[in-house]
Write a protein that holds these residues in place. Sequence first.
Motif, mmCIF file in Angstrom:
data_model
loop_
_atom_site.group_PDB
_atom_site.id
_atom_site.type_symbol
_atom_site.label_atom_id
_atom_site.label_comp_id
_atom_site.label_asym_id
_atom_site.label_seq_id
_atom_site.Cartn_x
_atom_site.Cartn_y
_atom_site.Cartn_z
ATOM 1 N N LEU A 185 4.015 0.979 2.165
ATOM 2 C CA LEU A 185 3.815 -0.028 3.220
ATOM 3 C C LEU A 185 3.746 -1.437 2.627
ATOM 4 O O LEU A 185 2.879 -1.725 1.817
ATOM 5 C CB LEU A 185 2.522 0.271 4.001
ATOM 6 N N LYS B 287 -2.951 -10.585 7.735
ATOM 7 C CA LYS B 287 -3.878 -11.720 7.580
ATOM 8 C C LYS B 287 -5.086 -11.351 6.712
ATOM 9 O O LYS B 287 -5.390 -12.036 5.726
ATOM 10 C CB LYS B 287 -4.357 -12.212 8.966
ATOM 11 N N THR B 288 -5.772 -10.263 7.093
ATOM 12 C CA THR B 288 -6.957 -9.858 6.327
ATOM 13 C C THR B 288 -6.578 -9.470 4.897
ATOM 14 O O THR B 288 -7.291 -9.816 3.947
ATOM 15 C CB THR B 288 -7.688 -8.696 7.045
ATOM 16 N N THR B 289 -5.456 -8.801 4.741
ATOM 17 C CA THR B 289 -5.007 -8.418 3.395
ATOM 18 C C THR B 289 -4.781 -9.667 2.544
ATOM 19 O O THR B 289 -5.135 -9.698 1.354
ATOM 20 C CB THR B 289 -3.714 -7.570 3.480
ATOM 21 N N ALA C 93 2.531 -4.569 3.269
ATOM 22 C CA ALA C 93 1.622 -5.243 4.199
ATOM 23 C C ALA C 93 1.790 -6.750 4.156
ATOM 24 O O ALA C 93 1.734 -7.433 5.178
ATOM 25 C CB ALA C 93 0.179 -4.860 3.885
ATOM 26 N N ASN D 188 -1.924 -8.384 15.396
ATOM 27 C CA ASN D 188 -2.630 -7.369 14.614
ATOM 28 C C ASN D 188 -1.667 -6.701 13.651
ATOM 29 O O ASN D 188 -0.536 -6.399 14.001
ATOM 30 C CB ASN D 188 -3.231 -6.288 15.530
ATOM 31 N N GLY D 189 -2.139 -6.489 12.434
ATOM 32 C CA GLY D 189 -1.311 -5.815 11.439
ATOM 33 C C GLY D 189 -0.356 -6.745 10.705
ATOM 34 O O GLY D 189 0.441 -6.309 9.884
ATOM 35 N N ALA D 190 -0.450 -8.057 10.977
ATOM 36 C CA ALA D 190 0.469 -9.029 10.364
ATOM 37 C C ALA D 190 0.223 -9.207 8.861
ATOM 38 O O ALA D 190 1.083 -9.702 8.143
ATOM 39 C CB ALA D 190 0.357 -10.373 11.074
ATOM 40 N N PHE E 108 0.891 -1.166 0.000
ATOM 41 C CA PHE E 108 0.000 0.000 0.000
ATOM 42 C C PHE E 108 0.928 1.213 0.000
ATOM 43 O O PHE E 108 1.430 1.601 1.045
ATOM 44 C CB PHE E 108 -0.887 0.013 1.254
#
Length: 259
Positions: A20, A46-48, A22, A42-44, A17
Amino acid sequence: MSASEVVLSVAGLAKNFGGLHAVRGVDFHVDKGAIVGLIGPNGAGKTTTFNMIAGELPPSSGKITLNGEDITGQRTDVLYHKGLMRTFQLSHEYARMTSLENLMVAAPDQTGESIWSSWFTNGRVKKREAEVIELARDTLEFLGLTHVGEELAGNLSGGQKKLLEIGRTMMNDSKVVLLDEPGAGVNPTLMRKVAEMIEQLNEERGYTFCIIEHDMDMIARLCGKVVVLAEGQVLMEGTMDEVRNDERVIDAYFGGEVV
Ligand SMILES: Nc1ncnc2c1ncn2[C@@H]1O[C@H](COP(=O)(O)OP(=O)(O)O)[C@@H](O)[C@H]1O
Ligand SMILES: [Mg+2]
């Protein structure tokens, strides 16, 4: 293990991004009929990673394969017809529609025809509608949500909304399901219920799951293999026992600034 047993795989998957990074070169695979956990702070990323697999975000690089077919960059609706669906960290229900209607709109339009030709083949459309209602009712029963079938989905509890999300994947009979934090905001009783549903769909209907979840008891109960992401990379993969005793994992969760 033969290659044909792998249902989903990602290789060198990356997403930037702007500046960044991600997700930076993630590799893992999910065997047919498995329940694989995807965990990490959090922020690892996973969702991305899920967003890229499910067709919501084009990868910056890398390859995604479903049943041996390269599906990199394919759209959500195309993947839906190939039996791959995901649920969201924050439930995506239509608040002003009933639970039953929420399930009905998740059913595929099997005629594949335009609204105009549907108008001329009214009988067929009626038949399909009746099938969809029946399937939606069966699905509500399976989920234990029959008593809230006529309730507006916006009025359901957090846990009931999560169950409804899982129900939407059943309307399409998705064989590969990505669950993003199915336990988030769910009370312990419903949490057990969500875990039971996942187990049942896996054992009885042959669904393959990849699950992002912070509740380690749920991951331990459901997942044979766990993939740990940290700072956009795979830190390790193994059984929950291997993962929970690994220094690198403990460090990733508790050693850094993010917990
Ligand atoms: N659409 C986006 N635009 C910019 N940054 C994003 C976007 N989505 C996620 N990120 C960033 O990417 C990183 C990974 O986020 P995410 O995949 O949501 O992590 P996780 O699900 O593991 O908590 C975070 O630093 C997050 O802020
Ligand atoms: Mg997330």
